[in-house]
Structure formats: structure tokens, C-alpha cells
Design a protein around this motif. Sequence first.
Motif, short mmCIF file in Angstrom:
data_model
loop_
_atom_site.label_atom_id
_atom_site.label_comp_id
_atom_site.label_asym_id
_atom_site.label_seq_id
_atom_site.Cartn_x
_atom_site.Cartn_y
_atom_site.Cartn_z
N GLY A 214 6.86 0.78 -28.51
CA GLY A 214 5.72 0.53 -29.23
C GLY A 214 6.32 -0.50 -30.08
N LEU A 215 7.09 -1.60 -29.89
CA LEU A 215 7.19 -3.10 -30.66
C LEU A 215 6.92 -3.88 -30.03
CD1 LEU A 215 11.49 -2.82 -31.19
CD2 LEU A 215 9.24 -1.83 -32.66
N ILE A 216 6.22 -5.20 -30.77
CA ILE A 216 5.82 -6.52 -30.28
C ILE A 216 7.77 -7.05 -30.06
CG2 ILE A 216 4.74 -7.69 -31.13
CD1 ILE A 216 2.98 -6.45 -32.95
N VAL A 217 6.95 -7.11 -28.53
CA VAL A 217 7.90 -8.63 -27.72
C VAL A 217 7.33 -10.05 -27.84
CG1 VAL A 217 9.68 -9.31 -25.64
CG2 VAL A 217 8.40 -7.07 -26.17
N LYS A 218 8.27 -10.51 -29.06
CA LYS A 218 7.58 -11.69 -29.41
C LYS A 218 8.28 -12.97 -28.34
CE LYS A 218 7.68 -13.70 -33.34
NZ LYS A 218 8.03 -13.81 -35.07
N SER A 219 9.75 -13.19 -28.11
CA SER A 219 10.27 -13.63 -26.93
C SER A 219 11.11 -12.48 -26.10
CB SER A 219 10.70 -15.01 -27.66
OG SER A 219 11.81 -14.64 -28.31
N SER A 220 11.60 -13.36 -24.98
CA SER A 220 13.25 -12.55 -24.78
C SER A 220 13.11 -14.32 -23.45
CB SER A 220 12.74 -11.47 -24.09
OG SER A 220 13.92 -10.93 -22.96
N LYS A 221 14.33 -14.97 -23.70
CA LYS A 221 15.09 -16.02 -23.58
C LYS A 221 16.19 -16.14 -23.68
CE LYS A 221 12.96 -19.01 -27.48
NZ LYS A 221 11.61 -19.90 -27.59
N PRO A 222 16.13 -17.24 -22.23
CA PRO A 222 17.43 -17.81 -21.88
C PRO A 222 18.20 -18.94 -23.36
CG PRO A 222 16.87 -18.76 -20.63
CD PRO A 222 15.78 -18.02 -20.90
N TYR A 223 19.25 -18.77 -23.82
CA TYR A 223 19.93 -19.17 -24.78
C TYR A 223 20.93 -19.92 -24.49
CZ TYR A 223 16.21 -18.19 -28.30
OH TYR A 223 14.79 -18.34 -29.11
N PHE A 224 21.45 -20.48 -23.17
CA PHE A 224 23.03 -20.63 -22.72
C PHE A 224 23.85 -21.84 -23.15
CE2 PHE A 224 20.52 -19.93 -18.14
CZ PHE A 224 21.00 -18.90 -18.64
N THR A 225 22.74 -22.98 -24.19
CA THR A 225 23.30 -24.18 -24.39
C THR A 225 23.93 -24.34 -26.26
OG1 THR A 225 21.12 -25.10 -25.42
CG2 THR A 225 21.86 -25.74 -22.89
N THR A 226 23.27 -22.81 -26.34
CA THR A 226 23.48 -22.19 -27.61
C THR A 226 25.05 -22.13 -27.66
OG1 THR A 226 21.46 -22.32 -28.59
CG2 THR A 226 23.13 -21.15 -29.70
N ALA A 227 24.92 -21.01 -26.44
CA ALA A 227 25.89 -20.22 -26.28
C ALA A 227 27.48 -20.93 -25.49
CB ALA A 227 25.45 -19.01 -25.36
N TYR A 228 27.43 -22.59 -24.93
CA TYR A 228 28.25 -22.53 -23.93
C TYR A 228 28.35 -21.44 -23.09
CZ TYR A 228 28.49 -25.56 -27.70
OH TYR A 228 28.43 -26.73 -29.38
N ALA A 229 27.70 -20.45 -22.47
CA ALA A 229 27.93 -19.37 -21.51
C ALA A 229 26.96 -18.38 -21.51
CB ALA A 229 28.81 -18.62 -22.17
N LEU A 230 26.40 -17.42 -20.30
CA LEU A 230 25.24 -16.91 -20.38
C LEU A 230 25.17 -16.25 -20.92
CD1 LEU A 230 26.31 -15.12 -16.73
CD2 LEU A 230 24.83 -17.67 -17.33
N MET A 231 23.83 -16.53 -21.96
CA MET A 231 22.60 -15.63 -23.01
C MET A 231 21.54 -15.75 -22.91
SD MET A 231 23.64 -14.24 -25.63
CE MET A 231 25.76 -14.67 -25.80
N TRP A 232 20.64 -14.31 -23.21
CA TRP A 232 20.37 -14.35 -22.93
C TRP A 232 19.00 -13.56 -25.15
CZ3 TRP A 232 22.32 -14.13 -18.87
CH2 TRP A 232 21.07 -15.19 -17.54
N ILE A 233 18.45 -13.88 -25.47
CA ILE A 233 17.92 -13.43 -26.69
C ILE A 233 16.50 -12.74 -26.39
CG2 ILE A 233 17.47 -13.37 -29.44
CD1 ILE A 233 20.22 -15.44 -29.47
N VAL A 234 16.21 -11.25 -26.65
CA VAL A 234 15.03 -10.81 -27.10
C VAL A 234 14.88 -10.42 -28.87
CG1 VAL A 234 15.58 -8.49 -26.17
CG2 VAL A 234 13.02 -8.79 -26.48
N GLU A 235 13.84 -11.31 -28.81
CA GLU A 235 13.28 -10.41 -30.49
C GLU A 235 12.21 -9.93 -30.54
OE1 GLU A 235 11.27 -13.84 -33.91
OE2 GLU A 235 12.44 -15.20 -31.94
N VAL A 236 12.66 -9.17 -31.29
CA VAL A 236 11.02 -8.43 -31.45
C VAL A 236 10.85 -7.63 -32.43
CG1 VAL A 236 11.72 -7.19 -29.25
CG2 VAL A 236 12.70 -6.21 -31.04
N THR A 237 9.43 -7.04 -33.62
CA THR A 237 9.43 -6.55 -34.85
C THR A 237 8.63 -5.42 -34.29
OG1 THR A 237 7.07 -7.90 -34.14
CG2 THR A 237 9.22 -9.25 -35.02
N LYS A 238 8.19 -5.04 -35.13
CA LYS A 238 8.00 -3.69 -35.21
C LYS A 238 6.05 -3.62 -36.10
CE LYS A 238 8.61 1.26 -35.82
NZ LYS A 238 9.84 2.30 -36.35
N ALA A 239 4.94 -3.26 -35.75
CA ALA A 239 3.61 -3.47 -36.31
C ALA A 239 3.99 -2.40 -37.84
CB ALA A 239 2.98 -3.17 -35.59
#
Length: 239
Positions: A214-239
Motif C-alpha cells: 500500500g505504499l507509494i513508490v516514488k522511484s526505483s533506480k540505479p545510482y552507480f556514479t554516486t556509489a562508485y559501485a552497483l547501487m539501486w535505491i527505492v524511495e517510497v512514501t505512505k499515503a
Amino acid sequence: MRKVNYGVDAPNIMRNLILLGMIIAIAGLKLPLLSPNIILTIISYLMVVFGTVFYLLGMAMCAYSLKGKYRTRDLMLSKINWQGNEMVLDIGTGQGLLMNGAAKHLTTGKSVGIDIWSSKDLSDNSINKTLANAELEGVKDKINIRNEDARSLTFADNSFDVVLSLLCIHNIEPKADQEKACFEIARVLKPNGIALIGDYVPTTAYAKAFAKAGLIVKSSKPYFTTAYALMWIVEVTKA
């Protein structure tokens, strides 16, 4: 004066990738010297390619531990509109990287870190090291540490304004239980709260579990250049 140290992530895997990559690549370069022919040349080429890939993955893990995880922490914390009174939960806190970082944004709030402290996931990983880092960071009065399993949190529903996690959920076995951890995050997150989950595997499955909860998914995407390695971050909120 002691300097705060948040350890090396998956030290054995990092070491093995670097050493194995070097051995395979060097062996591949020497293989054609045994008996030059097309088959050995192809095998040699493949060995060099795979050895180089392993080596680069190991070096990326090293770069992440030395610099990338701090950049990732700062990115995750920058996505939160801090008021200072938040209740924060860091799942798989390890030595307190996210927990302590969040605590520095708090005045009356509290940053809670939970873990089961496995040394294979992080070098010198222990609850005592986590407490020592909090003291070195000057946030010991703003944090609370518990030994808990992410699949069965003891906190009440709607307890936290912010839930954070970095390189934790993928460790949960069996894999089906990773959804349980996502459901627990959804349960303890307050309405209008935000959860940020980072991992070295794609966070698509986590995003689906959060949406199912039931959460709202705002994004789910890679951040390789930030982490200098394999990295994905999912951001969610609760209505």
C-alpha cells in the motif's frame, strides 16, 4: 583521538574477487604461450575478459567502502525534509553509518538502528563498534540500538517518520522473506513518512512489495556514479 571507521563491506567477497580476477587474467595472458592455436587463443581471451570483470567488481567494492557509501548516505539523507523531531529507523545499521548520519539532523527526534551484526557482511561488525562510532560522532544521546530481525520488528504500527536501509535486505534468506521485511517497513512507517532502501541488486522486487503493502513508490533506480559501485535505491512514501 580515534577516528570514526565504518568498516569494509563484504571484505571476503571483495578480496576474493580481486585475487581471483588477477589470477584468471594473468593465467589467460600466459595460456597462448603453452601452445599457440586458435582454441587456446579464444580461451585466453575469455579468461582475460572474465578476470578483468572480477577484478573491477572487487575494486568497485573497495571504492564503495572507502568513499562511495558515504556519498550514498549523503544522497539518501538529502532526500528527506528534516524537521529535527523525526523518529528514524535504520534497518541493518551495521556500524551506524545511516543511523548516525540521520541523528545529526535531529534535535528532539531519535535515530534507532537494528541489526544482527554479521562479520561476513562488514569487517569488525559488532554492537560495541556501533556504540563506539555513535560516541565518536557525538550522537550517542540521539540513538538507540537493538538486535532485531527485519522480518519481525517489535515496533508498533506507524512508529517511524523515516525508515532507511543500505545493503541489508538482499542478505535475508530465504529470498521470499525479503518481501516480509518490506511489509514490516510499510507497517512501522507513519502516514506521510518516507522510506529509502539502497542495495547492490536492483530494487524492483522491493518496489513491488512496497506497492503491494500500500505504499507509494516514488522511484526505483540505479545510482552507480554516486556509489562508485552497483547501487539501486527505492524511495517510497505512505499515503
